[in-house]
Design a protein around this motif. Structure first.
Motif, PDB file in Angstrom:
ATOM      1  N   SER A   1       0.830  -1.203   0.000  1.00 45.34           N
ATOM      2  CA  SER A   1       0.000   0.000   0.000  1.00 45.34           C
ATOM      3  C   SER A   1       0.862   1.249   0.000  1.00 45.34           C
ATOM      4  O   SER A   1       2.067   1.197   0.269  1.00 45.34           O
ATOM      5  CB  SER A   1      -0.934  -0.005   1.213  1.00 45.34           C
ATOM      6  OG  SER A   1      -0.170   0.028   2.393  1.00 45.34           O
ATOM      7  N   CYS A   2       0.258   2.353  -0.347  1.00 45.52           N
ATOM      8  CA  CYS A   2       0.949   3.640  -0.342  1.00 45.52           C
ATOM      9  C   CYS A   2       1.275   4.004   1.104  1.00 45.52           C
ATOM     10  O   CYS A   2       0.403   3.957   1.968  1.00 45.52           O
ATOM     11  CB  CYS A   2       0.055   4.707  -0.970  1.00 45.52           C
ATOM     12  SG  CYS A   2       0.729   6.377  -0.790  1.00 45.52           S
ATOM     13  N   ALA A   3       2.530   4.349   1.354  1.00 44.89           N
ATOM     14  CA  ALA A   3       2.945   4.664   2.723  1.00 44.89           C
ATOM     15  C   ALA A   3       2.355   5.988   3.186  1.00 44.89           C
ATOM     16  O   ALA A   3       2.248   6.246   4.383  1.00 44.89           O
ATOM     17  CB  ALA A   3       4.467   4.706   2.810  1.00 44.89           C
ATOM     18  N   LYS A   4       1.948   6.833   2.228  1.00 41.46           N
ATOM     19  CA  LYS A   4       1.451   8.158   2.606  1.00 41.46           C
ATOM     20  C   LYS A   4      -0.068   8.169   2.804  1.00 41.46           C
ATOM     21  O   LYS A   4      -0.549   8.599   3.842  1.00 41.46           O
ATOM     22  CB  LYS A   4       1.854   9.173   1.530  1.00 41.46           C
ATOM     23  CG  LYS A   4       1.657  10.606   1.962  1.00 41.46           C
ATOM     24  CD  LYS A   4       2.326  11.574   1.011  1.00 41.46           C
ATOM     25  CE  LYS A   4       1.827  12.978   1.242  1.00 41.46           C
ATOM     26  NZ  LYS A   4       1.837  13.748  -0.025  1.00 41.46           N
ATOM     27  N   CYS A   5      -0.829   7.671   1.802  1.00 46.43           N
ATOM     28  CA  CYS A   5      -2.292   7.778   1.901  1.00 46.43           C
ATOM     29  C   CYS A   5      -2.976   6.444   2.186  1.00 46.43           C
ATOM     30  O   CYS A   5      -4.175   6.410   2.423  1.00 46.43           O
ATOM     31  CB  CYS A   5      -2.876   8.417   0.638  1.00 46.43           C
ATOM     32  SG  CYS A   5      -2.938   7.300  -0.780  1.00 46.43           S
ATOM     33  N   GLY A   6      -2.232   5.343   2.144  1.00 47.30           N
ATOM     34  CA  GLY A   6      -2.825   4.055   2.485  1.00 47.30           C
ATOM     35  C   GLY A   6      -3.528   3.341   1.341  1.00 47.30           C
ATOM     36  O   GLY A   6      -4.040   2.233   1.532  1.00 47.30           O
TER      37      GLY A   6
ATOM     38  N   THR B   1       4.470   5.102  -8.542  1.00 43.63           N
ATOM     39  CA  THR B   1       3.844   6.360  -8.112  1.00 43.63           C
ATOM     40  C   THR B   1       2.386   6.106  -7.736  1.00 43.63           C
ATOM     41  O   THR B   1       1.624   5.562  -8.537  1.00 43.63           O
ATOM     42  CB  THR B   1       3.897   7.403  -9.252  1.00 43.63           C
ATOM     43  OG1 THR B   1       5.253   7.553  -9.664  1.00 43.63           O
ATOM     44  CG2 THR B   1       3.360   8.747  -8.788  1.00 43.63           C
ATOM     45  N   CYS B   2       1.994   6.499  -6.528  1.00 33.04           N
ATOM     46  CA  CYS B   2       0.620   6.267  -6.079  1.00 33.04           C
ATOM     47  C   CYS B   2      -0.373   7.040  -6.947  1.00 33.04           C
ATOM     48  O   CYS B   2      -0.214   8.240  -7.166  1.00 33.04           O
ATOM     49  CB  CYS B   2       0.472   6.685  -4.613  1.00 33.04           C
ATOM     50  SG  CYS B   2      -1.218   6.546  -4.001  1.00 33.04           S
ATOM     51  N   ASP B   3      -1.421   6.332  -7.429  1.00 29.61           N
ATOM     52  CA  ASP B   3      -2.469   6.962  -8.253  1.00 29.61           C
ATOM     53  C   ASP B   3      -3.188   8.067  -7.496  1.00 29.61           C
ATOM     54  O   ASP B   3      -3.621   9.057  -8.073  1.00 29.61           O
ATOM     55  CB  ASP B   3      -3.556   5.929  -8.630  1.00 29.61           C
ATOM     56  CG  ASP B   3      -3.033   4.860  -9.570  1.00 29.61           C
ATOM     57  OD1 ASP B   3      -2.001   5.088 -10.222  1.00 29.61           O
ATOM     58  OD2 ASP B   3      -3.677   3.786  -9.634  1.00 29.61           O
ATOM     59  N   LYS B   4      -3.356   7.855  -6.200  1.00 33.59           N
ATOM     60  CA  LYS B   4      -4.215   8.752  -5.424  1.00 33.59           C
ATOM     61  C   LYS B   4      -3.490  10.015  -4.981  1.00 33.59           C
ATOM     62  O   LYS B   4      -4.066  11.092  -4.977  1.00 33.59           O
ATOM     63  CB  LYS B   4      -4.735   8.019  -4.175  1.00 33.59           C
ATOM     64  CG  LYS B   4      -5.598   6.820  -4.491  1.00 33.59           C
ATOM     65  CD  LYS B   4      -7.064   7.087  -4.198  1.00 33.59           C
ATOM     66  CE  LYS B   4      -7.973   6.102  -4.918  1.00 33.59           C
ATOM     67  NZ  LYS B   4      -7.861   4.733  -4.405  1.00 33.59           N
ATOM     68  N   CYS B   5      -2.216   9.881  -4.544  1.00 39.70           N
ATOM     69  CA  CYS B   5      -1.561  11.035  -3.916  1.00 39.70           C
ATOM     70  C   CYS B   5      -0.190  11.359  -4.515  1.00 39.70           C
ATOM     71  O   CYS B   5       0.449  12.325  -4.107  1.00 39.70           O
ATOM     72  CB  CYS B   5      -1.449  10.819  -2.403  1.00 39.70           C
ATOM     73  SG  CYS B   5      -0.130   9.699  -1.937  1.00 39.70           S
ATOM     74  N   GLY B   6       0.281  10.539  -5.469  1.00 38.89           N
ATOM     75  CA  GLY B   6       1.556  10.846  -6.122  1.00 38.89           C
ATOM     76  C   GLY B   6       2.789  10.449  -5.335  1.00 38.89           C
ATOM     77  O   GLY B   6       3.915  10.644  -5.798  1.00 38.89           O
ATOM     78  N   SER B   7       2.595   9.874  -4.160  1.00 43.05           N
ATOM     79  CA  SER B   7       3.754   9.468  -3.360  1.00 43.05           C
ATOM     80  C   SER B   7       4.522   8.338  -4.058  1.00 43.05           C
ATOM     81  O   SER B   7       3.951   7.555  -4.822  1.00 43.05           O
ATOM     82  CB  SER B   7       3.277   9.006  -1.979  1.00 43.05           C
ATOM     83  OG  SER B   7       4.321   8.343  -1.298  1.00 43.05           O
ATOM     84  N   THR B   8       5.820   8.252  -3.781  1.00 43.56           N
ATOM     85  CA  THR B   8       6.618   7.179  -4.374  1.00 43.56           C
ATOM     86  C   THR B   8       7.070   6.177  -3.303  1.00 43.56           C
ATOM     87  O   THR B   8       7.923   5.340  -3.543  1.00 43.56           O
ATOM     88  CB  THR B   8       7.854   7.749  -5.101  1.00 43.56           C
ATOM     89  OG1 THR B   8       8.556   8.591  -4.191  1.00 43.56           O
ATOM     90  CG2 THR B   8       7.450   8.559  -6.319  1.00 43.56           C
TER      91      THR B   8
HETATM   92 ZN    ZN Z   1      -0.936   7.494  -1.923  1.00 42.29          ZN
END
Ligand code: ZN
Ligand code: ADP
Ligand code: ADP
Length: 216
Positions: free
Chosen positions: A129-134, A149-156
């Protein structure tokens, strides 16, 4: 509208909850996510929970029940809640009933996701899962549109759960069979349990859930 998503670990509860949040503006209350946040914060509850979670066992009912009760109160203005990962024992199901009547709330849908054990293992072993937004992903079944790259928040930054290893998974499956599956008849007897075939693709499963929710 309040609903419960029931099903074994890795069945797709979080995945479907994410879609329900987007489509219906509900709030997702995941006891697993709450506990992982407690572990991260290093709180007393987090320290108690960590060992239990890593062993794939269930955290004591009283801790979980007061945690979820607080969260329901905190979201009393929401359009409704999705309980994801709760209740998991008969005591939790009974406490939930009492809690709802005290708070003057009703549970509109109890939806069970049915998946085979092989599929569970396959889903859990590729889960991250994305470490930033889950936001949830899977190595094979659900990669981000742009690699890394996370689809939802752009975090890597992404992470994997420490309890998503074969040994803990076996123990979590045992906990599901012994302690959680027995609550299914509790909801069948109340006439509110609806089962969904969770073996199809994410959108196929979501279509079945939408049909139930629309029909109610
Ligand atoms: Zn995210
Ligand atoms: P999964 O998504 O694989 O079903 P969760 O994220 O819901 O797993 O839960 C992870 C762990 O957190 C569980 O194995 C258990 O140790 C603890 N936990 C979560 N919800 C509950 C609950 N309702 N009662 C007891 N323990 C829980
Ligand atoms: P749960 O919350 O029940 O433990 P998750 O929603 O985290 O389960 O799903 C477990 C893993 O399986 C995730 O990596 C998710 O992307 C993937 N997954 C969920 N639903 C499906 C599906 N219908 N088909 C294929 N993979 C899925």
């Amino acid at each position: 509208m309040n609903l419960i998503l029931l099903g074994p670990p890795g069945a797709g509860k979080g995945t479907q909850a994410e879609r329900l949040v987007e489509a219906f503006g509900l709030v997702q209350l995941s006891t697993g996510d709450m506990l992982r946040a407690e572990v991260k914060s290093g709180s007393e509850l987090g320290q108690t929970a960590q060992k239990i979670m890593d062993a794939g066992e269930l955290v004591p009912d009283d801790l979980i029940i007061s945690m979820i009760s607080n969260q329901i109160d905190q979201h009393s203005d929401a359009k409704g809640v999705i309980l994801d990962g709760f209740p998991r024992t008969t005591a939790q199901a009974e406490a939930l009933d009492e809690m709802l009547s005290d708070k003057d709330l009703t549970m509109d849908f109890v939806i069970q996701l049915e998946v085979s054990e092989d599929t569970i293992v396959e889903r859990i072993s590729g889960r991250y899962s994305c470490a930033k937004c889950g936001a949830g992903y899977h190595d094979t079944f659900s990669q981000p549109a742009v690699e890394g790259t996370c689809d939802k928040c752009g975090s890597t930054e992404f992470s994997r759960r420490s309890d998503d290893n074969p040994e803990a998974v076996r123990s979590r499956l045992g906990a599901y069979r012994d302690q959680t599956a027995p609550i299914l008849p509790f909801y069948t007897d109340k006439g509110v349990l609806q089962s969904v075939d969770g073996m199809g693709g994410m959108e196929e499963v979501f279509d079945q859930i939408k049909e139930i929710v629309a029909g109610g």
